[in-house]
Design a protein around this motif. Structure first.
Motif, PDB file in Angstrom:
ATOM      1  N   ASN A 241      -6.798   1.489  -9.867  1.00  0.00           N
ATOM      2  CA  ASN A 241      -6.682   1.719  -8.416  1.00  0.00           C
ATOM      3  C   ASN A 241      -5.248   1.711  -7.898  1.00  0.00           C
ATOM      4  O   ASN A 241      -5.025   1.701  -6.687  1.00  0.00           O
ATOM      5  CB  ASN A 241      -7.501   0.669  -7.659  1.00  0.00           C
ATOM      6  CG  ASN A 241      -6.943  -0.740  -7.802  1.00  0.00           C
ATOM      7  OD1 ASN A 241      -5.999  -0.966  -8.554  1.00  0.00           O
ATOM      8  ND2 ASN A 241      -7.540  -1.701  -7.090  1.00  0.00           N
TER       9      ASN A 241
ATOM     10  N   SER B  71      -3.716   4.180  -4.960  1.00  0.00           N
ATOM     11  CA  SER B  71      -3.925   3.918  -3.537  1.00  0.00           C
ATOM     12  C   SER B  71      -2.955   2.859  -3.034  1.00  0.00           C
ATOM     13  O   SER B  71      -2.516   2.903  -1.879  1.00  0.00           O
ATOM     14  CB  SER B  71      -5.369   3.483  -3.281  1.00  0.00           C
ATOM     15  OG  SER B  71      -5.659   2.279  -3.986  1.00  0.00           O
TER      16      SER B  71
ATOM     17  N   ARG C 270       0.513   4.676  -2.656  1.00  0.00           N
ATOM     18  CA  ARG C 270       0.580   5.836  -1.770  1.00  0.00           C
ATOM     19  C   ARG C 270      -0.007   5.533  -0.414  1.00  0.00           C
ATOM     20  O   ARG C 270      -0.210   6.380   0.399  1.00  0.00           O
ATOM     21  CB  ARG C 270      -0.136   7.031  -2.398  1.00  0.00           C
ATOM     22  CG  ARG C 270       0.446   7.419  -3.762  1.00  0.00           C
ATOM     23  CD  ARG C 270      -0.289   8.572  -4.381  1.00  0.00           C
ATOM     24  NE  ARG C 270      -0.009   9.839  -3.713  1.00  0.00           N
ATOM     25  CZ  ARG C 270      -0.622  10.972  -4.015  1.00  0.00           C
ATOM     26  NH1 ARG C 270      -1.564  10.985  -4.916  1.00  0.00           N
ATOM     27  NH2 ARG C 270      -0.310  12.077  -3.384  1.00  0.00           N
TER      28      ARG C 270
END
Length: 374
Positions: free
Chosen positions: A368, A371, A374
């Motif tokens: 993950n 995410s 960004r």
């Protein structure tokens, strides 16, 4: 292969505002390439590379009339490696005060002389940017998120300096050259460095302690130099964009560490070059530290480019309860724990949850991390 930098559009918007644009960052992160890309075709540009004596001499000890004549007829004056110019701050101040129509762009590979020589004399007359090795956001925008995920192991070992990304087959040689020559070029000529041989020893010690709390007293004993010198040298390494520090976060608990610090490298590849260790991820015993350094350094780039002004910390108690990263922005806290093993269990420490209730807590893994960055 041209990879668009995240600050490009912001810099372009600042053209023509009557301010000097200052771009600083480590050597070889692409400052000159960035400026060359920003300058439009057809513009008349005077470029001065101040690593060269002749170009430095053009700027040193000039009068207002001489600077007016120098910029006359040019759309842009590009001063590269400006920290090499004696009295550059006063020169920049004079150029700004002359209100010449020429856009002045200054780059420097450290904030040593730039901080002392530009920021003070030219206060209010410049707009500052920092440029780092390529970010995961820039790389994903250039290729794709899928491709960047595929290259994660390579990023952990070799980092994201532009030359390393563009020519991965030469990554080791590029990084060893950077670590041994370029990164220290300004430091070794700086007036505060009396024992330059200690820089390499200090960097190696910091590389070995990656992800751990750093004690200046222990480093002093290990290296045989006084604590003040250790602290001074680490400060200089920060100003040359080799390392940066996170302070410990403390607000409520009696047993929180209040003056601790961790030191990270701006680039994983440079850290591994300092240790001459480019072994693949599968053979590393320090992959957890590499993962933490990668995420913290990338998160720092993200905040710097987005201008979110978030403050970054780590949290730890004397009984070794720990949170890898805390961020504070607009009075709100967020907590993050970094796990390379996606199956590893992680929970917010009870002491932290009690002291800082309702603080969002996220575990960042290779599944993950996009995410998060960004």
């Amino acid at each position: 292969m041209m990879i668009k930098r995240q600050i490009s559009d912001s810099i372009l918007r600042d053209f023509g505002r009557g301010k000097v644009i200052v771009i600083i960052g480590a050597r070889q992160v692409g400052k000159t390439t960035l400026v060359q890309e920003l300058l439009r075709s057809g513009q008349k540009v005077l470029s001065l590379n101040c690593d060269n004596y002749d170009d430095r001499a053009v700027l040193e000890h000039r009068t207002s009339s001489e600077l007016t004549a120098l910029t006359s007829g040019y759309d842009c004056l590009f001063i590269d490696e400006a920290q090499r110019v004696a009295g550059i701050g006063l020169t920049i101040k004079m150029l700004a005060d002359l209100h010449v129509p020429t856009q002045v762009i200054v780059t420097g590979s450290s904030s040593l002389e730039l901080a002392e020589g530009i920021l003070e004399p030219a206060t209010g007359r410049h707009i500052d940017y920092e440029l780092y090795p390529l970010s995961v956001e820039e790389l994903a925008a250039h290729a794709s998120a899928r491709e960047e995920r595929r290259l994660l192991h390579q990023r952990l070992i070799y980092g994201t300096y532009p030359e390393v990304v563009v020519n991965p087959s030469e990554a080791r040689r590029t990084l060893m050259t950077l670590a041994n020559d370029y990164l220290y070029k300004d430091l070794l000529t700086y007036k505060g460095v009396k024992r330059p041989e200690m820089l390499s020893k200090l960097l190696r010690a910091l590389a070995l302690q990656l992800g751990s709390e750093v004690s200046y007293n222990e480093l002093s004993s290990l290296l045989g130099i006084d604590k003040a010198t250790v602290e001074s040298y680490i400060g200089l390494l920060e100003k040359c964009f080799v390392v940066f520090r996170l302070e410990s976060y403390s607000r409520n608990l009696r047993n929180e560490i209040k003056k601790g610090k961790k030191i990270y490298f701006y680039d994983n590849g440079i850290r591994n070059a300092v240790l001459s260790n480019f072994a693949p991820v599968e053979l590393r015993t320090d992959v957890g530290a590499l993962w933490e350094n990668y995420l913290v350094s990338e998160r720092r780039k993200h905040h710097a480019y987005a201008r979110t002004y978030a403050r970054m910390y780590f949290w730890r108690t004397h009984d070794q309860r720990e949170v890898d990263l805390l961020e504070e922005a607009d009075g709100c806290l967020r907590a993050f724990e970094f796990k390379w093993n996606v199956k590893a269990r992680a929970a917010v420490p009870a002491a932290f949850a009690k002291a800082y209730p309702d603080t969002p807590f996220e575990v960042v893994t290779p599944e993950n991390y996009f995410s998060f960055l960004r």
